[in-house]
Design a protein around this motif. Sequence first.
Motif, PDB file in Angstrom:
ATOM      1  N   LEU A 673       0.845  -1.197   0.000  1.00  0.00           N
ATOM      2  CA  LEU A 673       0.000   0.000   0.000  1.00  0.00           C
ATOM      3  C   LEU A 673       0.879   1.246   0.000  1.00  0.00           C
ATOM      4  O   LEU A 673       1.956   1.283   0.603  1.00  0.00           O
ATOM      5  CB  LEU A 673      -0.916  -0.008   1.221  1.00  0.00           C
ATOM      6  N   ASP A 674       0.342   2.293  -0.610  1.00  0.00           N
ATOM      7  CA  ASP A 674       1.108   3.542  -0.683  1.00  0.00           C
ATOM      8  C   ASP A 674       0.802   4.410   0.537  1.00  0.00           C
ATOM      9  O   ASP A 674       0.396   5.562   0.423  1.00  0.00           O
ATOM     10  CB  ASP A 674       0.795   4.299  -1.986  1.00  0.00           C
ATOM     11  N   LEU A 675       0.944   3.800   1.756  1.00  0.00           N
ATOM     12  CA  LEU A 675       0.740   4.553   2.979  1.00  0.00           C
ATOM     13  C   LEU A 675       2.006   5.356   3.279  1.00  0.00           C
ATOM     14  O   LEU A 675       3.104   5.000   2.852  1.00  0.00           O
ATOM     15  CB  LEU A 675       0.458   3.603   4.148  1.00  0.00           C
ATOM     16  N   PRO A 676       1.882   6.439   4.078  1.00  0.00           N
ATOM     17  CA  PRO A 676       3.095   7.153   4.518  1.00  0.00           C
ATOM     18  C   PRO A 676       3.993   6.200   5.295  1.00  0.00           C
ATOM     19  O   PRO A 676       3.523   5.329   6.011  1.00  0.00           O
ATOM     20  CB  PRO A 676       2.531   8.276   5.413  1.00  0.00           C
ATOM     21  N   VAL A 677       5.282   6.397   5.206  1.00  0.00           N
ATOM     22  CA  VAL A 677       6.224   5.485   5.830  1.00  0.00           C
ATOM     23  C   VAL A 677       6.072   5.498   7.349  1.00  0.00           C
ATOM     24  O   VAL A 677       6.239   4.478   8.027  1.00  0.00           O
ATOM     25  CB  VAL A 677       7.672   5.850   5.419  1.00  0.00           C
ATOM     26  N   GLU A 678       5.682   6.676   7.927  1.00  0.00           N
ATOM     27  CA  GLU A 678       5.491   6.730   9.378  1.00  0.00           C
ATOM     28  C   GLU A 678       4.353   5.801   9.811  1.00  0.00           C
ATOM     29  O   GLU A 678       4.463   5.083  10.822  1.00  0.00           O
ATOM     30  CB  GLU A 678       5.196   8.170   9.820  1.00  0.00           C
ATOM     31  N   ASN A 679       3.249   5.799   9.057  1.00  0.00           N
ATOM     32  CA  ASN A 679       2.115   4.929   9.417  1.00  0.00           C
ATOM     33  C   ASN A 679       2.507   3.452   9.319  1.00  0.00           C
ATOM     34  O   ASN A 679       2.152   2.629  10.171  1.00  0.00           O
ATOM     35  CB  ASN A 679       0.928   5.205   8.497  1.00  0.00           C
ATOM     36  N   THR A 680       3.222   3.126   8.247  1.00  0.00           N
ATOM     37  CA  THR A 680       3.634   1.727   8.058  1.00  0.00           C
ATOM     38  C   THR A 680       4.541   1.266   9.204  1.00  0.00           C
ATOM     39  O   THR A 680       4.379   0.167   9.754  1.00  0.00           O
ATOM     40  CB  THR A 680       4.362   1.561   6.719  1.00  0.00           C
ATOM     41  N   ASP A 682       4.674   2.542  12.247  1.00  0.00           N
ATOM     42  CA  ASP A 682       3.903   2.451  13.496  1.00  0.00           C
ATOM     43  C   ASP A 682       3.201   1.104  13.597  1.00  0.00           C
ATOM     44  O   ASP A 682       3.210   0.445  14.653  1.00  0.00           O
ATOM     45  CB  ASP A 682       2.864   3.580  13.558  1.00  0.00           C
ATOM     46  N   VAL A 683       2.582   0.689  12.496  1.00  0.00           N
ATOM     47  CA  VAL A 683       1.889  -0.606  12.495  1.00  0.00           C
ATOM     48  C   VAL A 683       2.889  -1.730  12.727  1.00  0.00           C
ATOM     49  O   VAL A 683       2.638  -2.681  13.490  1.00  0.00           O
ATOM     50  CB  VAL A 683       1.133  -0.807  11.168  1.00  0.00           C
ATOM     51  N   LEU A 684       4.051  -1.628  12.076  1.00  0.00           N
ATOM     52  CA  LEU A 684       5.081  -2.662  12.230  1.00  0.00           C
ATOM     53  C   LEU A 684       5.549  -2.747  13.681  1.00  0.00           C
ATOM     54  O   LEU A 684       5.665  -3.843  14.243  1.00  0.00           O
ATOM     55  CB  LEU A 684       6.261  -2.340  11.304  1.00  0.00           C
ATOM     56  N   ALA A 685       5.781  -1.604  14.330  1.00  0.00           N
ATOM     57  CA  ALA A 685       6.277  -1.611  15.706  1.00  0.00           C
ATOM     58  C   ALA A 685       5.275  -2.255  16.655  1.00  0.00           C
ATOM     59  O   ALA A 685       5.618  -3.088  17.496  1.00  0.00           O
ATOM     60  CB  ALA A 685       6.591  -0.172  16.154  1.00  0.00           C
ATOM     61  N   LYS A 686       3.995  -1.887  16.523  1.00  0.00           N
ATOM     62  CA  LYS A 686       2.968  -2.471  17.403  1.00  0.00           C
ATOM     63  C   LYS A 686       2.846  -3.980  17.178  1.00  0.00           C
ATOM     64  O   LYS A 686       2.687  -4.752  18.127  1.00  0.00           O
ATOM     65  CB  LYS A 686       1.616  -1.798  17.141  1.00  0.00           C
ATOM     66  N   ALA A 698      11.160   1.222  18.865  1.00  0.00           N
ATOM     67  CA  ALA A 698      11.337   2.541  18.246  1.00  0.00           C
ATOM     68  C   ALA A 698      12.170   2.376  16.979  1.00  0.00           C
ATOM     69  O   ALA A 698      13.084   1.549  16.932  1.00  0.00           O
ATOM     70  CB  ALA A 698      12.020   3.502  19.212  1.00  0.00           C
ATOM     71  N   VAL A 699      11.819   3.179  15.953  1.00  0.00           N
ATOM     72  CA  VAL A 699      12.531   3.114  14.675  1.00  0.00           C
ATOM     73  C   VAL A 699      13.220   4.461  14.441  1.00  0.00           C
ATOM     74  O   VAL A 699      12.586   5.517  14.554  1.00  0.00           O
ATOM     75  CB  VAL A 699      11.574   2.783  13.521  1.00  0.00           C
TER      76      VAL A 699
END
Length: 1020
Positions: A673-680, A682-686, A698-699
């Motif tokens: 998906l062409d989501l903003p990298v910050e959103n992607t 955040d989902v990955l970290a959770k 934290a990234v």
Amino acid sequence: MRELRRGGYQPEHEIVETPEGMRAALAERSWDVILSDYRMPRFGAPEALGLAREAGSEAPFVVVSGKIGEDVAVEAIRAGAYDYVMKDGLARLCATVAHGLEETKARRELRRRDAILDAVRFAADQFLGEAVGWEESVRTVLRRLGEATGASRAYIFENHVSEDGEIWGTQRYEWVAEGIPAQTDSPLMQAIPYRAAGYGRWVEMLSRGEPVHGRTGSFPSGEQVELRAQGILSILIVPIFVEGRWWGQIGFDACREEREWSAAEVGALGAAAGTLGAAIRRRRIETRLTQSEGRYRAVIEQATDGIYLLDAGTRRFVETNPSFRKMFGYTVEEVGAMDIYALVAHDPDDVDATIERTLEQRRRVVGERRYRRRDGSLLDVEVGVSVISLDGRDVICTIVRDVTERKRAEERLRASEAELRALFEAMTDVIFVIDGEGRHLEVAPTNPSLLYRSSSEIVGKTLHEIFPKEQADEFLGHVRRVLETRRSVDFEYALTMDHGRTWFEGTVSPMLEESVIWVARDVTRRKRDEEALRESERLHRAVLEQASENIFLVDVETRRIVDSNRAFRETLGYTEEGLHRLTLYDVVAADRESVDANIRRILERGSPSVGERRYVRKDGSLLEVEVSGSVILRDGKRTLVAVAHDITERARAQRLLEERVSTLSGIAANLTLDLPVENTLDVLAKSVVGASTAVACAVALLDEGTGTLRMEASWRAGVESPTMRAVRTGEPVIVRGVRRSVLEDERYAAAHGLVRESPWDIVYIVPLVSRGRTLGAIDFGYLPGHEPGEEEKVFLGAAADQAAVAVENARLFSEARGKAALEERQKLARELHDSVSQALYGIALGVQTARELLESDPRSAAAPLDYAVALAEAGMTEMRALIFELRPESLENEGLVAALEKQAAAVEARHGLRVDTALDGEPEAPLETREALYRIAQEALHNVVKHARASRVRLTLEHACGWIALEVSDDGSGFDPDGPFPGHLGLRSMRERAWRLGGTLDLQSGPGRGTRVVARVPSG
């Protein structure tokens, strides 16, 4: 007749004068007495006496005459006459008749008593001397007893207690004489509430062991109604006792004539009832033995621990179970040739000391030991032992942890039990008749081997002349108590016979006033079986309690837990009393329907069933278990034997693995998906924190311009950063004691607030590397003492790789978006040049031609003007289409259907391509959904125009059941979807638009077969 009437008789009589008349009278009815003249006109007393005996009459025959002498009278008596009376001495007629009637009655009772005794012997032989159950011969016995007593009906009732505690009776078996109606099929005989039906007096008497007998007319009026309704004139009911409890009764009805039941008859039939009670008791004991063996077998065969029996004297193995042999790799023959020293990998003195301590304590937990496998390798085991007695010797029952099966019980024990059972089933009884002084009047030995002495040595001898004084006193006491109370007595005694000590169960019942009937049955086998049963139950309990697996028993009907071992109770946290108040529904963390369905599957399969379940502990926590269950009979009830193995750790590891796989799959899916990298990120970290033991994540990304990490203020202040070290080296870094080192260093002042409030104290840092280029790092925080293991590090590395791909994809997507905007502007310029600019040029040329013709030929000016108007309209259509492609506001105002129609019209006008449309009504969908569908249709039509070389296109829109389907198909050249093909970027854009809405996009094509694109998205 006058003389008889004066004597108090009311005779019914018939006078006959010829042989024919006498034959007819004898055939017509049964007579009590026959009075005959010695001489009559047609025949005389000798001929009449012969006719009476020929007819089988038992009536006393009295000769009445006035002329015969004593010699003639004596001759008549020798011929069979009872007595003679002279006509001049008729005063003694009544006494003669009375004596004759009494003697006839006595003879009949004697014959009946003998017949009853024969029937009782037959009953004893049938009930106790046959291998089959008493139910197989009960009807034959009832017939023999009924015929012997002269009864019209003989039957057996069995008692049962209702929920309110009242005793009810049900007729189980019946025999009826010819011409007597049966009662078995009557509903009234299937369930009789004794007290409610008016038989409360009977209940009291029968439950005390007293028979009920007499004429119906002598009973209380409340009892007479039902008896008379069944045609009963006299009745005898004898109670049947089993194991000291009133089981039921055997009854005899007289329906043709009233009669009294003599004490001899009552006593003999009481003996028959005692024999039947013994047969029922024997069947119960056999059933309990079978059930006990079944429980023992079920536990041993399902045990996952290894079990073996060791002869404490010889140190050799008596028996082992399959799990034991499988664990150590030995065959049965190999184990049989071994001693314990070959198995236990300890010093022989230590082994002997352990065995001696076990024999002293009888039960103990040995603890950890080392055993030797067949291949020589050593195995650490946990051992529990208990001492049992087997065949008169001490045997150590040993349970070894971590084995799975148990072989069946010893073959020798089964052979011994079979021999005992055969002896038990072949048992017969001995019957004695004894008077009040203890003298043996009669002996009816059904098995001479059971006699203390031979029959000839017993008859006529007293108990004290046969048995030792102490035992004879006891026996005589039973006899006298029976004669005093007129109630039967049951007791057990042992005799030392030639073949050894033999146990008997005796039943003494009253017969005549001064005699009793003594039925002695050999119960030696039962005694041995009872001891075997107790030994089996002790062995069962020893195995159950020593097993380390969780074992429990559940009543199949009520689902109540009826037994359990210590391991199961400790695992769930219950006491024995508390656990046995629960049902299976309280323990299994599943709905009742699931529990019931699982039990039904076990019952239907008839074999052990294995599955995984979750059990609820007393504190509410859940326990993951793998359960093996099978059904046995326990006290006559189906019982589920369950063995539950704790698999909590295995299940937790499985769930964690599944969660990690799911996390990685979810991350991979989101990367498209062409989501903003910050959103992607955040989902990955959770997701990673949820699938690992880390508590924080934290990234940090590298700034491409400065080469520094974002969010790294402390590093920029000159502090050596572990994260930057991981970025530079490209290798993971683990930092312990983070909180103390950061809080003690003032250069980390910017991070003091965050670190002070954070629970983690260990940081594991993994660099983000994509295509050989380091993009940043990802930091995972752990609680003190909870460093990640090797498996978790592998998972975190995979997550870091996915994060690097996400960052790289975001950069590439941004570059691609800029290129796409430039291409769109260039495309618009080409479209304006190819269509609108040319149309404007044609309009100008047509107007100029018309102006020149207006001066010379006005009529001809119309044609160029018409041409200019047509070009202007086409230019306006083209311009609207270009504007709509850039900004389709009409989607919100006019709707998706109108927008698609305009797009189809623009394609036809612009490219001369026929577009057929089949569009449903306007779907109820958000603007975002309609715009995405429009863009998909626009891109699909663009690909058709650019690549398909088609002559016809079909555009379809359908919506139903919450879904919208858009289809674009053409008759063009097609392509191979699995190979390289033009337009793949546009296809990816269409697919991502569909996925973003939670839908799908399917592509079907082939060389020469056209192309079909179908997008399906939810309408909500």
